[in-house]
Design a protein around this motif. Structure first.
Motif, PDB file in Angstrom:
ATOM      1  N   VAL A   1       5.384   3.158  -5.725  1.00 45.12           N
ATOM      2  CA  VAL A   1       4.790   2.193  -4.805  1.00 45.12           C
ATOM      3  C   VAL A   1       3.926   2.929  -3.793  1.00 45.12           C
TER       4      VAL A   1
ATOM      5  N   CYS B   1       1.089  -1.440  -0.236  1.00 40.00           N
ATOM      6  CA  CYS B   1       2.154  -2.435  -0.428  1.00 40.00           C
ATOM      7  C   CYS B   1       2.313  -3.325   0.802  1.00 40.00           C
TER       8      CYS B   1
ATOM      9  N   ARG C   1       4.782  -5.559   0.907  1.00 46.00           N
ATOM     10  CA  ARG C   1       6.203  -5.953   0.897  1.00 46.00           C
ATOM     11  C   ARG C   1       6.371  -7.469   0.779  1.00 46.00           C
ATOM     12  N   ASP C   2       5.546  -8.052  -0.117  1.00 46.25           N
ATOM     13  CA  ASP C   2       5.581  -9.506  -0.289  1.00 46.25           C
ATOM     14  C   ASP C   2       6.637  -9.969  -1.293  1.00 46.25           C
TER      15      ASP C   2
ATOM     16  N   CYS D   1       6.499  -8.435  -6.933  1.00 47.32           N
ATOM     17  CA  CYS D   1       6.908  -7.630  -8.086  1.00 47.32           C
ATOM     18  C   CYS D   1       8.378  -7.860  -8.432  1.00 47.32           C
TER      19      CYS D   1
ATOM     20  N   GLN E   1      14.217  -5.795  -3.591  1.00 42.70           N
ATOM     21  CA  GLN E   1      13.611  -5.596  -2.275  1.00 42.70           C
ATOM     22  C   GLN E   1      14.448  -6.350  -1.250  1.00 42.70           C
TER      23      GLN E   1
ATOM     24  N   CYS F   1       5.003  -6.721 -13.292  1.00 40.13           N
ATOM     25  CA  CYS F   1       4.993  -6.174 -11.925  1.00 40.13           C
ATOM     26  C   CYS F   1       3.623  -5.632 -11.555  1.00 40.13           C
TER      27      CYS F   1
ATOM     28  N   CYS G   1       0.831  -7.771  -8.788  1.00 41.83           N
ATOM     29  CA  CYS G   1       0.647  -7.196  -7.452  1.00 41.83           C
ATOM     30  C   CYS G   1      -0.784  -7.431  -6.961  1.00 41.83           C
TER      31      CYS G   1
ATOM     32  N   THR H   1      -2.398  -6.289  -4.448  1.00 36.66           N
ATOM     33  CA  THR H   1      -3.083  -5.170  -3.805  1.00 36.66           C
ATOM     34  C   THR H   1      -3.169  -3.924  -4.685  1.00 36.66           C
TER      35      THR H   1
ATOM     36  N   LEU I   1       1.381  -1.039  -7.011  1.00 39.05           N
ATOM     37  CA  LEU I   1       2.482  -0.606  -7.863  1.00 39.05           C
ATOM     38  C   LEU I   1       1.968   0.056  -9.132  1.00 39.05           C
TER      39      LEU I   1
END
Length: 263
Positions: A6, A11, A13-14, A17, A28, A50, A54, A56, A59
């Motif tokens: 990661v 990331c 942290r939404d 994934c 998470q 995953c 994502c 952004t 990952l």
């Protein structure tokens, strides 16, 4: 490299994934960054959810290079109407032009079909392409020989004896979808892959038609398996005639209403 890496700078942290992982291998908690559970590598099916989800590109997966994941292009997404017409207009083609389909076009069609879904992403389909018209003709002869002995489809056999090929329809090519006889899901996975292949072919202006006769005969006539060099561990689950359509279809015939039971 561990199963996933990661990029902490990218990331957000939404939790996406973690949410899309079909095997629940990514966890998470709260504001923590995502991480895999113990033994995640053992249970990962390599589906790529995953990486694909994502937003952004934070990952990375040990088995799926982010650089190899082609970004979606919203500008070429078809409308619902165009998709509906594309699906409804597919026809089983039984009359083909004499000119063969170029090798690179056949290759592109099969390459697209490899994105067909399969049980736990095993991707078990093994393709066998009979590219020469003469070889397709010989296979039709072998099928006719089996029909003669088995007393199967006498009307089709009678047409063959009179010089009309209703077995492989004079197709320039034949594509066989094969899978392990030990895989309980191989027949379904091959059927789905062949459906993808048919639609990919249509997009290239190429026609297709399932050959149930060839698939059935191959299970009973060892000479067919021998001629195409099929490994003992494999079984033919789908056979498709393929070539440029001789005629164009301009209307969409009706179908029976869907039989649905709503709960």
């Amino acid at each position: 490299m561990q199963l996933i890496d990661v990029d902490l700078e990218k990331c957000k942290r939404d939790g996406i994934c973690s949410a899309v992982c079909p095997a629940a291998l990514i966890r998470q908690e709260g504001e923590d960054f995502p991480e895999t559970i113990a033994d995640a590598a053992q249970f990962c099916i390599g589906c790529g959810h995953c990486v694909a989800a994502c937003p952004t590109g934070a990952l990375s997966h040990a088995r799926i290079s982010l650089d190899d994941c082609v970004p979606l292009r919203p500008d070429i997404e078809p409308s619902s109407d165009s998709v509906e017409q594309f699906l409804k207009r597919r026809r089983s083609i039984r009359e083909f032009k004499e000119n063969p389909v170029p090798h690179d076009v056949l290759e592109k069609i099969i390459d697209t079909a490899r994105w067909a879904p399969s049980a736990i992403n095993i991707q078990p389909v093994r393709w066998l392409v009979v590219e020469k018209r003469a070889d397709v003709r010989h296979l039709a002869e072998l099928v006719a020989g089996w029909m003669r002995v088995a007393g199967y489809a006498p009307r089709y056999l009678a047409a063959w004896e009179k010089g009309r090929d209703m077995i492989l329809r004079g197709a320039p090519h034949l594509v066989l979808a094969c899978g392990s006889a030990e895989n309980d899901w191989a027949s379904i996975d091959c059927a789905i892959a062949v459906t993808y292949l048919e639609l990919a072919a249509q997009a290239q202006g190429v026609g297709t038609c399932w050959s149930g006769l060839l698939a059935r005969a191959a299970g009973a006539n060892p000479s067919i398996r021998e001629f195409v060099g099929l490994e003992d561990s494999l079984k033919i689950y789908g056979a498709v005639m393929i070539g440029f359509p001789k005629f164009q279809y301009r209307r969409i015939p009706n179908r029976n209403d869907a039989v649905i039971k709503w709960f």
